[in-house]
Design a protein around this motif. Structure first.
Motif, PDB file in Angstrom:
ATOM      1  N   ASN A  57       0.849  -1.207   0.000  1.00 39.04           N
ATOM      2  CA  ASN A  57       0.000   0.000   0.000  1.00 39.04           C
ATOM      3  C   ASN A  57       0.882   1.254   0.000  1.00 39.04           C
ATOM      4  O   ASN A  57       1.011   1.953   0.985  1.00 39.04           O
ATOM      5  N   ARG A  58       1.478   1.541  -1.171  1.00 43.62           N
ATOM      6  CA  ARG A  58       2.437   2.659  -1.258  1.00 43.62           C
ATOM      7  C   ARG A  58       1.796   3.877  -1.895  1.00 43.62           C
ATOM      8  O   ARG A  58       2.487   4.740  -2.423  1.00 43.62           O
ATOM      9  N   TYR A  59       0.495   3.939  -1.916  1.00 43.41           N
ATOM     10  CA  TYR A  59      -0.184   5.050  -2.614  1.00 43.41           C
ATOM     11  C   TYR A  59       0.150   6.389  -1.948  1.00 43.41           C
ATOM     12  O   TYR A  59       0.515   6.427  -0.750  1.00 43.41           O
ATOM     13  N   PRO A  60       0.050   7.489  -2.691  1.00 42.11           N
ATOM     14  CA  PRO A  60       0.402   8.786  -2.110  1.00 42.11           C
ATOM     15  C   PRO A  60      -0.463   9.091  -0.898  1.00 42.11           C
ATOM     16  O   PRO A  60      -1.680   8.924  -0.952  1.00 42.11           O
ATOM     17  N   TYR A 171      -4.167   2.142 -11.614  1.00 44.27           N
ATOM     18  CA  TYR A 171      -3.505   1.557 -10.440  1.00 44.27           C
ATOM     19  C   TYR A 171      -4.534   1.242  -9.367  1.00 44.27           C
ATOM     20  O   TYR A 171      -5.556   1.921  -9.283  1.00 44.27           O
ATOM     21  N   HIS A 172      -4.237   0.260  -8.537  1.00 45.87           N
ATOM     22  CA  HIS A 172      -5.041   0.020  -7.331  1.00 45.87           C
ATOM     23  C   HIS A 172      -4.191   0.469  -6.134  1.00 45.87           C
ATOM     24  O   HIS A 172      -2.988   0.154  -6.079  1.00 45.87           O
ATOM     25  N   GLU A 179       7.983   2.711  -7.978  1.00 41.62           N
ATOM     26  CA  GLU A 179       8.484   4.007  -8.470  1.00 41.62           C
ATOM     27  C   GLU A 179       7.358   5.043  -8.383  1.00 41.62           C
ATOM     28  O   GLU A 179       6.179   4.681  -8.386  1.00 41.62           O
ATOM     29  N   LYS A 180       7.724   6.321  -8.299  1.00 41.30           N
ATOM     30  CA  LYS A 180       6.723   7.370  -8.138  1.00 41.30           C
ATOM     31  C   LYS A 180       5.808   7.439  -9.370  1.00 41.30           C
ATOM     32  O   LYS A 180       6.270   7.409 -10.509  1.00 41.30           O
ATOM     33  N   VAL A 181       4.519   7.541  -9.105  1.00 36.88           N
ATOM     34  CA  VAL A 181       3.554   7.748 -10.195  1.00 36.88           C
ATOM     35  C   VAL A 181       3.423   9.261 -10.382  1.00 36.88           C
ATOM     36  O   VAL A 181       3.152   9.988  -9.432  1.00 36.88           O
ATOM     37  N   SER A 195     -10.746   4.827   3.370  1.00 34.77           N
ATOM     38  CA  SER A 195      -9.488   5.364   3.929  1.00 34.77           C
ATOM     39  C   SER A 195      -8.460   5.647   2.835  1.00 34.77           C
ATOM     40  O   SER A 195      -7.811   6.699   2.841  1.00 34.77           O
ATOM     41  N   SER A 196      -8.297   4.715   1.899  1.00 35.41           N
ATOM     42  CA  SER A 196      -7.246   4.872   0.874  1.00 35.41           C
ATOM     43  C   SER A 196      -7.557   6.058  -0.031  1.00 35.41           C
ATOM     44  O   SER A 196      -6.669   6.857  -0.344  1.00 35.41           O
ATOM     45  N   GLY A 197      -8.804   6.181  -0.465  1.00 35.25           N
ATOM     46  CA  GLY A 197      -9.186   7.300  -1.325  1.00 35.25           C
ATOM     47  C   GLY A 197      -9.019   8.620  -0.589  1.00 35.25           C
ATOM     48  O   GLY A 197      -8.420   9.573  -1.111  1.00 35.25           O
ATOM     49  N   ILE A 198      -9.505   8.656   0.622  1.00 30.35           N
ATOM     50  CA  ILE A 198      -9.499   9.916   1.397  1.00 30.35           C
ATOM     51  C   ILE A 198      -8.073  10.362   1.742  1.00 30.35           C
ATOM     52  O   ILE A 198      -7.781  11.544   1.814  1.00 30.35           O
ATOM     53  N   GLN A 199      -7.170   9.405   1.912  1.00 27.62           N
ATOM     54  CA  GLN A 199      -5.768   9.787   2.161  1.00 27.62           C
ATOM     55  C   GLN A 199      -5.082  10.250   0.869  1.00 27.62           C
ATOM     56  O   GLN A 199      -4.241  11.153   0.898  1.00 27.62           O
ATOM     57  N   SER A 200      -5.418   9.620  -0.254  1.00 28.99           N
ATOM     58  CA  SER A 200      -4.667   9.934  -1.482  1.00 28.99           C
ATOM     59  C   SER A 200      -5.226  11.136  -2.247  1.00 28.99           C
ATOM     60  O   SER A 200      -4.472  11.850  -2.907  1.00 28.99           O
ATOM     61  N   ILE A 201      -6.530  11.374  -2.137  1.00 27.56           N
ATOM     62  CA  ILE A 201      -7.172  12.435  -2.936  1.00 27.56           C
ATOM     63  C   ILE A 201      -6.516  13.817  -2.731  1.00 27.56           C
ATOM     64  O   ILE A 201      -6.172  14.487  -3.720  1.00 27.56           O
ATOM     65  N   PRO A 202      -6.271  14.279  -1.486  1.00 29.70           N
ATOM     66  CA  PRO A 202      -5.669  15.609  -1.337  1.00 29.70           C
ATOM     67  C   PRO A 202      -4.278  15.718  -1.969  1.00 29.70           C
ATOM     68  O   PRO A 202      -3.906  16.761  -2.491  1.00 29.70           O
ATOM     69  N   ILE A 203      -3.516  14.619  -1.952  1.00 30.03           N
ATOM     70  CA  ILE A 203      -2.148  14.662  -2.502  1.00 30.03           C
ATOM     71  C   ILE A 203      -2.210  14.654  -4.028  1.00 30.03           C
ATOM     72  O   ILE A 203      -1.517  15.418  -4.693  1.00 30.03           O
ATOM     73  N   ILE A 204      -3.068  13.786  -4.572  1.00 28.87           N
ATOM     74  CA  ILE A 204      -3.173  13.713  -6.042  1.00 28.87           C
ATOM     75  C   ILE A 204      -3.678  15.060  -6.581  1.00 28.87           C
ATOM     76  O   ILE A 204      -3.196  15.563  -7.594  1.00 28.87           O
ATOM     77  N   ALA A 205      -4.630  15.666  -5.859  1.00 25.86           N
ATOM     78  CA  ALA A 205      -5.214  16.944  -6.311  1.00 25.86           C
ATOM     79  C   ALA A 205      -4.156  18.034  -6.428  1.00 25.86           C
ATOM     80  O   ALA A 205      -4.225  18.883  -7.324  1.00 25.86           O
ATOM     81  N   GLN A 206      -3.158  17.982  -5.531  1.00 24.67           N
ATOM     82  CA  GLN A 206      -2.113  19.026  -5.577  1.00 24.67           C
ATOM     83  C   GLN A 206      -1.249  18.908  -6.820  1.00 24.67           C
ATOM     84  O   GLN A 206      -0.696  19.878  -7.296  1.00 24.67           O
ATOM     85  N   GLU A 207      -1.126  17.682  -7.315  1.00 26.95           N
ATOM     86  CA  GLU A 207      -0.178  17.456  -8.402  1.00 26.95           C
ATOM     87  C   GLU A 207      -0.832  17.388  -9.779  1.00 26.95           C
ATOM     88  O   GLU A 207      -0.256  17.824 -10.773  1.00 26.95           O
ATOM     89  N   ALA A 208      -2.045  16.830  -9.803  1.00 26.82           N
ATOM     90  CA  ALA A 208      -2.684  16.573 -11.103  1.00 26.82           C
ATOM     91  C   ALA A 208      -3.181  17.873 -11.734  1.00 26.82           C
ATOM     92  O   ALA A 208      -3.415  18.862 -11.048  1.00 26.82           O
ATOM     93  N   ASP A 209      -3.357  17.796 -13.042  1.00 22.33           N
ATOM     94  CA  ASP A 209      -3.960  18.926 -13.745  1.00 22.33           C
ATOM     95  C   ASP A 209      -5.427  19.034 -13.307  1.00 22.33           C
ATOM     96  O   ASP A 209      -5.918  20.105 -12.974  1.00 22.33           O
ATOM     97  N   HIS A 210      -6.094  17.877 -13.296  1.00 22.01           N
ATOM     98  CA  HIS A 210      -7.488  17.841 -12.858  1.00 22.01           C
ATOM     99  C   HIS A 210      -7.789  16.504 -12.189  1.00 22.01           C
ATOM    100  O   HIS A 210      -7.254  15.474 -12.604  1.00 22.01           O
TER     101      HIS A 210
END
Ligand code: N01
Length: 543
Positions: A57-60, A171-172, A179-181, A195-210
């Protein structure tokens, strides 16, 4: 016995006293405990290193939501003193470093075979040994079979039509690349808000275009308020570890939190309750659950906490239409609550959209994105934060067969009729032990506390059998019936069984519903297990 015959040419060198599956928190300590007791033990691990769930479980944003100072082993004072946690809620990377530290310290790797998946474990009644087969076809035998595979290790990827056609990467969260996605410049879709979605969503949002979040059921989040530890806190903690251990072992869930107000939420006025809930909201962590003594048993009391969190969502989220969609309507705690860091705030970002896939479900994955029954969303990348086939999933992935060739899957009627004794043992499956198995405190406890208790109980049991010259131990059917009935009666008095969640198997299409967690707490559970041991393993047949 037909199923057992194909393993008859076992190589003598592949014979052990005990075989343990899994090299996570459970398997590592089990190996150490059995080696200390003088048993030849081999651990099999399908990953290429130690860590179990913390290896994959290495997700952001992945971090634990137990306080780090209680998310560790307590059996070795030396390990407690040598390891230093850096913050209240440890990141995946830090937990993995911790497990590596323990594996090195105890020299565990020499008895672990990595990159090896056990696909079958059959009990040979004539020789009273378990026969195992690896995916590569190697056969092994052992007197004792111990499962350390946990209950959240089988990723659930919903069978959406068209996934193969998707042109982007997907990815799951539970099987994340090493390696970093790179989300930069990408239109990302996240499916799932546990839990996994709620932890990763704020980090992905900072990096992704949308970022588009596809939410079927919203979660109840309270702020984690994570913070680094200062040296003074660490030295105080290290001086007090035996007290801390005593506290967690004798608590309900194995956590630091204790009941804040020993009264009903309904005994307070609205203003008083508001003050109490504000205090725990500011403090961070899971204290909300222990603010009053009836939050998980009285629907009306529960709704006061639920309503408080719903009002916070309205305060934090600017767009009230989005806020409404984010508000859970089921019992607080019915699904596992989540500790968040900037989760609700993330929906105030311009590059984040929330899609309700309860009202308009995902119809298919297309080459260019996700199509719901209402609209197609163009995406470059999809993150499945869709959880796990919990509890029975990991056990059913192995062809486990006990006496008369009966498989665990058949015995448990595909999960519809799971019966165990203490969540540790199964009638018909001699010399097999499960660490954090179904009907143990598992998911409703701080896992290292439960794991240590199981490992120590199993270790003591095996030592007892060896001392007494006992060949086999097997749970009796009536003891198993009584334990399963007791677990169900306790659960039925609570609100845990009243919501659709992975706790009940409702997250997996077609999976039979059953609530497989002992909710009496770790203290009561330990006491029960110890009483059974003291009475010469009452409820088991020893032959
Ligand atoms: O999985 P989940 P998780 N279409 O099952 C949704 C532990 N953990 O990986 O609720 C659309 O909670 C599903 O929707 P619904 C912890 O015990 C701990 O997040 O079924 N959506 C849900 O929103 C936790 O409870 C930590 O309606 C679909 C989400 O996917 C457990 O692991 C961190 C769908 C899955 O949420 C599991 O957490 C991470 C579909 N077909 C995990 N299928 C910490 O210690 C599923 N969903 C912090």
């Amino acid at each position: 016995m037909v199923a057992n015959q194909k393993y008859n040419q076992t190589n003598q060198n592949n014979d052990f006293d005990a075989i343990v599956i899994g090299a996570g928190f459970s398997g590592l300590y089990m190996l150490h405990r059995l080696r200390e007791a003088g048993l030849s033990t081999r651990v099999f691990e399908s990953n290429s290193d130690v860590g179990g769930v913390w290896y994959v479980n290495r997700y952001p944003g992945a971090r634990c939501d137990s306080d780090s100072i209680i998310y560790n082993y307590t059996f070795s004072e030396e390990i407690l003193q040598e390891w230093t946690w850096t913050s209240r809620f440890p990141e995946q990377e830090e937990i993995l470093s911790y497990l590596n530290f323990v594996a090195n310290k105890l020299d565990l790797r020499r008895d672990i075979q990595f990159n090896t998946r056990i696909i079958a474990a059959h009990y040979d009644e004539i020789n009273k040994r378990w026969r195992f087969q690896t995916e590569e076809g190697t056969s092994l035998t052992a007197k004792y079979f111990i499962s350390g595979i946990g209950f959240l290790s089988t990723a659930n990827i919903p069978k959406f039509k068209g996934l193969d056609s998707f042109k982007g990467d997907w990815y799951h969260t539970g099987n994340w690349p090493h390696e970093k996605v790179d989300f930069k410049g990408k239109r990302v879709g996240v499916i799932g808000t546990g839990s996994s979605g709620i932890q990763s969503i704020p980090i992905i949002a900072q990096e992704a275009d949308h970022l588009t979040v596809f939410q079927r059921t919203p979660g109840y989040c309270t702020p984690a308020r994570n913070h680094p530890y200062d040296p003074e806190f660490i030295s105080k903690t290290k001086a007090n570890y035996s007290k801390i251990r005593n506290h967690t072992r004798n608590s309900k869930g194995g956590y630091l939190d204790t009941l804040i107000n020993n009264r009903s939420a309904l005994d307070d006025t609205l203003e008083e309750r508001q003050r109490e809930y504000e205090k725990v909201w500011e403090k961070g962590g899971f204290s909300m659950q222990v603010t009053y003594n009836d939050l998980m048993v009285n629907p009306e009391a529960n709704d006061t906490a639920a309503e408080f969190i719903r009002s916070k969502i309205s305060e934090i989220v600017n767009d009230q239409e989005v806020a409404e969609k984010l508000k859970p309507k089921y019992y607080y705690g019915g699904k596992r609550p989540v500790l968040d860091t900037n989760y609700y705030e993330t929906y105030n970002r311009e590059n984040v959209a929330l899609v309700d896939v309860k009202s308009a479900p995902i119809a298919e994955i297309t080459p260019n994105g996700i199509r719901t029954t209402e609209h197609e969303y163009e995406l470059d990348m999809i993150v499945f934060a869709t959880g796990f086939d919990g509890m029975t999933g990991p056990l059913f992935k192995i062809d486990i067969r006990g006496k008369d060739g009966l498989s665990l899957k058949e015995k448990w009627v595909n999960g519809a009729k799971v019966k165990t004794y203490l969540g540790i043992a199964n009638a018909g499956f001699p010399n097999m032990f499960m660490i954090t198995g179904p009907q143990s405190p598992s998911a409703l406890s701080n896992l290292p506390v439960s794991i240590e208790q199981h490992v120590e109980w199993i270790g003591d049991c095996i030592e007892y059998l060896r001392k007494k010259g006992v060949e086999t131990i097997e749970a009796n059917i009536d003891a198993e019936e009584a334990w399963s009935k007791h677990c169900k009666e306790l659960a039925d008095q609570s609100l845990y069984t009243k919501a659709d969640s992975w706790y009940t198997g409702a997250n997996i299409e077609g999976k039979p519903r059953s609530f497989l967690i002992y909710i009496g707490g770790v203290q009561a559970y330990r006491q029960k297990c110890d009483e059974i041991a003291v009475r010469g393993y009452d409820g088991f047949s020893l032959t």
